[in-house]
Design an enzyme around this catalytic site. Structure first.
Site, PDB file in Angstrom:
ATOM      1  N   GLY A   1       0.751  -1.010   0.000  1.00 26.90           N
ATOM      2  CA  GLY A   1       0.081   0.084   0.513  1.00 26.90           C
ATOM      3  C   GLY A   1       0.740   1.285   0.318  1.00 26.90           C
ATOM      4  O   GLY A   1       2.321   0.871  -0.646  1.00 26.90           O
TER       5      GLY A   1
ATOM      6  N   GLU B   1     -17.075  13.431   0.389  1.00 23.98           N
ATOM      7  CA  GLU B   1     -16.810  12.826  -1.451  1.00 23.98           C
ATOM      8  C   GLU B   1     -17.860  11.871  -1.606  1.00 23.98           C
ATOM      9  O   GLU B   1     -18.631  12.060  -3.066  1.00 23.98           O
ATOM     10  CB  GLU B   1     -15.469  12.176  -1.465  1.00 23.98           C
ATOM     11  CG  GLU B   1     -14.214  13.047  -1.045  1.00 23.98           C
ATOM     12  CD  GLU B   1     -12.908  12.770  -1.299  1.00 23.98           C
ATOM     13  OE1 GLU B   1     -12.759  11.663  -1.122  1.00 23.98           O
ATOM     14  OE2 GLU B   1     -12.139  14.083  -1.611  1.00 23.98           O
TER      15      GLU B   1
ATOM     16  N   ASP C   1      -1.393   2.787   8.475  1.00 27.75           N
ATOM     17  CA  ASP C   1      -1.917   2.787   9.640  1.00 27.75           C
ATOM     18  C   ASP C   1      -2.053   2.437  10.537  1.00 27.75           C
ATOM     19  O   ASP C   1      -2.892   2.625  11.890  1.00 27.75           O
ATOM     20  CB  ASP C   1      -3.470   2.765   8.622  1.00 27.75           C
ATOM     21  CG  ASP C   1      -4.245   4.157   7.703  1.00 27.75           C
ATOM     22  OD1 ASP C   1      -3.220   4.918   8.081  1.00 27.75           O
ATOM     23  OD2 ASP C   1      -4.949   3.248   7.349  1.00 27.75           O
TER      24      ASP C   1
END
Lengths: 454, 454
Positions: A29, A191, A328
């Site tokens: 990622g 969004e 994260d």
């Protein structure tokens, strides 16, 4: 003794193909891929493990969910991206255990075949998944927004709901299908909510005969007091005004207590309320990858409420200077869980490993805040960089530029620009194939069960 | 008596929204969509029924299967395409019965809700599905190439096989995964075989560490004597030479007697043979949609071996001048089962209905052969128009031009051109997301079962 492997006492055990120093990176990622790329230039062997064959550009996932982009435009094949780094091997495998003592990663390849990879240094970057704050039973009715599968499921539900509304047998039923709830008013939720309204008002104009898609209600629910709370009051207020103007109904300071096939139960400033809606999307919380808990248990490191490991100042696991935990799944100095932190963390880890190999000193991780941004709709965004606050079209231009240049492949860049032109200047939303019936059919029905609704 | 509905005795029964004449079109493919579009300009109500929400551009399906194009680029949403024709209603529903006496189409919408639509005129255009010539059990091991689902399944298998080859535990196993069999050497099979080789040789160059994708064996099997047999000897011979040069192994005059998880059993000029291969793709035969058999039974019309209805010279069902049967599910004068026949049939049917409404005479269907073509590989095609035979780059230019202009949406056109540039000039094949493991994961494993192989 300071050996070739660097100052931290990591021994170079020569596990690589020519007896070379071997770095294992788990996760391709925003943290793992830059690390693997940088180490691809170093005199080490790198094994990148991921259960997916692609790097996912998550910030644009909502555009897959709303039919603008295709999966391939935000998913760069890891093998392709890393093809020129001959010292990097990509392994398609899911990690199930890490033996910190023996320095071995245990994973399952295709067909559940076991794979063991030894490391001299390890970078763990498996990120986070959706969190339902202890209510995993919500997931079936309110899918999250973390993977391509999630986005495709949400796409099926959005387009499927409009199809169902078109053919509903009563006005009440039509209304239920025409109401969509987005839980979570961070960038993803904002969004998505904005895009659903835009899809309904612009792209689907004239598509239906019985319903007017512009009547779609999009309700954005968040426990905080304003959307995009992390952007600060000024931008939050701007976002709130824009969303309201675009027809998104804001329910701030509102908690979700229940989700079922027929809607959500919320508690807001006005007390308890039932919102009837056949489509609910969860963009509310994240929790660290299960590997974080596993590493914490094995090393004695602490984890926070979201399951993130409290790492050392240099992003290493306490007591294990050879193991970096980034992005994260790690927590340090209250850094936000954004792509930029993961990217800089990956580069810091790779650089630290290279410095140690050269016998040079390594230091703590310093995050350079490059700002944050979110799109609100067509040609509109909010942007916060240092003390600068930008809104509207200028912010959108910066947003578009940054997102285009950070897409991993040239093809992805040009194709994405083109789709944006088609969707924002024109009306096209081509990525929405869908079908009904049992024989054949390209895509399954939305998982909603009409019978299960109250 | 010749009434308003035309010479053929079809009564205008006024079933449309304002009591208008109603035409029902079943199927939004190459036959049904042009018919619905043309009728969209007429003073009639049109209901287009399809179980999919999109028109599928099947001739480019092989490019989805090989990772060049996304689904949305070859799937145009029917509602979008027809949005400006306010007299056309699109119904997402699967037809289960046609009552020829009462002139009613019975279908199932989403959630299996029944839908009945009356018609004054009916156009049936549900095309054809894959035929395994009585061996439907082959389907699980050798998926066909008719729908987007099929293409995505084949894509997973092709890319999954290379992943499996990369990690195989023995040279034998590697070889099995590196061998792919395509059954059927018509345009679809030829294009697919050529593209798999091209993918392996060009696009995946440098992607793997243990295998060389250029070593992928692609074996093209067909019972006929040459590939692209319908194109005539000269072009067939050209295709055969080109494919052989590109590394495709041709097994012509060879019948498939069995397909299982480990390969295919064939009988060729050299006798019986077992081809060991983990990936088998079926592009061999078609059979008419089940609606053809249903209509034939109800009307007494004859069907041929492929299940196609023998229609009248004007494409109507014998005894039912109000029912047109067009495209792949009809047979007349040995017309080939290609998109062009369906398109011209749809236009003929729509025009006939409009003429009848005006009281003008209608005539038989005349097919104007615009030629046929197939791509062989990068910038190479064969083309047959009348007496003209064209090969190589000029043929490819015509092929590309015709395919681009016939794509249904502007966005599809530009995006497709761009992907071609990326794939043919560059090396990009971005549409290949794939993953392993049980938790999450974007796309399922290929359906191959390693354990089931011999």
């Amino acid at each position: 003794m300071v050996d070739q492997a660097g100052r931290s006492g990591v021994e170079g055990r020569g596990r690589g193909s020519q007896g070379r120093y071997q770095v294992v990176v788990i996760g391709g990622g925003f943290g793992g891929l830059p690390a693997a790329r940088m180490l691809g230039f170093a005199d080490v062997d790198v094994v990148l493990l991921d259960r997916r064959n692609h790097h996912l550009f998550q910030p644009l996932l909502y555009q897959v969910a709303t039919g603008i982009l295709s999966e391939g435009q935000i998913a760069a094949p890891l093998r392709h991206v890393l093809r020129r780094h001959k010292n990097v091997t990509v392994e398609l495998a899911e990690v199930r255990d890490i033996d910190l003592d023996r320095r071995v990663v245990k994973a399952n390849r295709m067909f559940d075949e076991p794979l063991e990879v030894s490391y001299d240094s390890l970078i763990v970057a498996t990120g986070s998944g959706q969190s339902y704050f202890g209510h995993d039973e919500f997931a079936v009715h309110a899918p999250g927004m973390k993977t391509i599968d999630d986005a495709l499921e949400i796409r099926r539900r959005i387009f499927g709901a409009l199809e169902a509304a078109e053919t509903a047998s009563s006005p009440t039923e039509t209304e239920e299908w025409m109401t969509m709830v987005v839980v979570g008013a961070g960038p993803t939720g904002v969004e998505l909510a904005g895009q659903i309204r835009e899809l309904a008002v612009r792209s689907l104009d004239g598509n239906f005969r019985h319903i007017d898609p512009a009547q779609v209600r999009v309700i954005l629910v968040d426990a905080g007091n304003e959307p995009l709370a992390t952007f600060g009051d000024k931008l939050s207020a701007h976002a709130a005004r824009f969303l309201t103007g675009a027809g998104v109904e804001l329910r701030m300071a509102t908690r979700v207590n229940g989700v079922d096939a027929g809607g959500v139960d919320v508690r807001g400033p006005g007390g308890d309320e039932r919102i009837t809606a056949r489509t609910v999307i969860w963009a509310a919380g994240v929790e660290a990858s299960p590997l974080a808990g596993m590493l914490a248990a094995a090393s004695g490191a602490e984890v926070d409420q979201a399951g993130r490991i409290a790492v050392q100042a240099d992003l290493t696991l306490p007591g294990h200077p050879e193991v970096f935990v980034i992005g994260d799944m790690a927590t340090l100095d209250h850094l936000p869980g954004v792509a930029e932190v993961a990217m800089q963390g990956g580069i810091h880890a790779a650089r630290s490993i290279m410095r140690r190999r050269r016998g040079e000193p390594t230091g703590p991780f310093h995050y350079r805040d490059l700002g944050s941004m979110a799109t609100l709709g067509r040609f509109r965004a909010v942007l916060s960089v240092g003390r600068l606050r930008l809104t509207g079209f200028p912010a959108w231009l910066v947003w578009a530029f940054v997102h285009i240049v950070t897409l991993s492949t040239a093809a992805g860049r040009v194709g994405t620009l083109l789709r944006w032109a088609g969707a924002m200047i024109g009306h096209s939303r081509n990525e929405r194939n869908f079908s009904v019936g049992r024989t054949g059919g390209d895509v399954s029905l939305p998982a909603h069960d009409r019978a299960a609704a109250p």
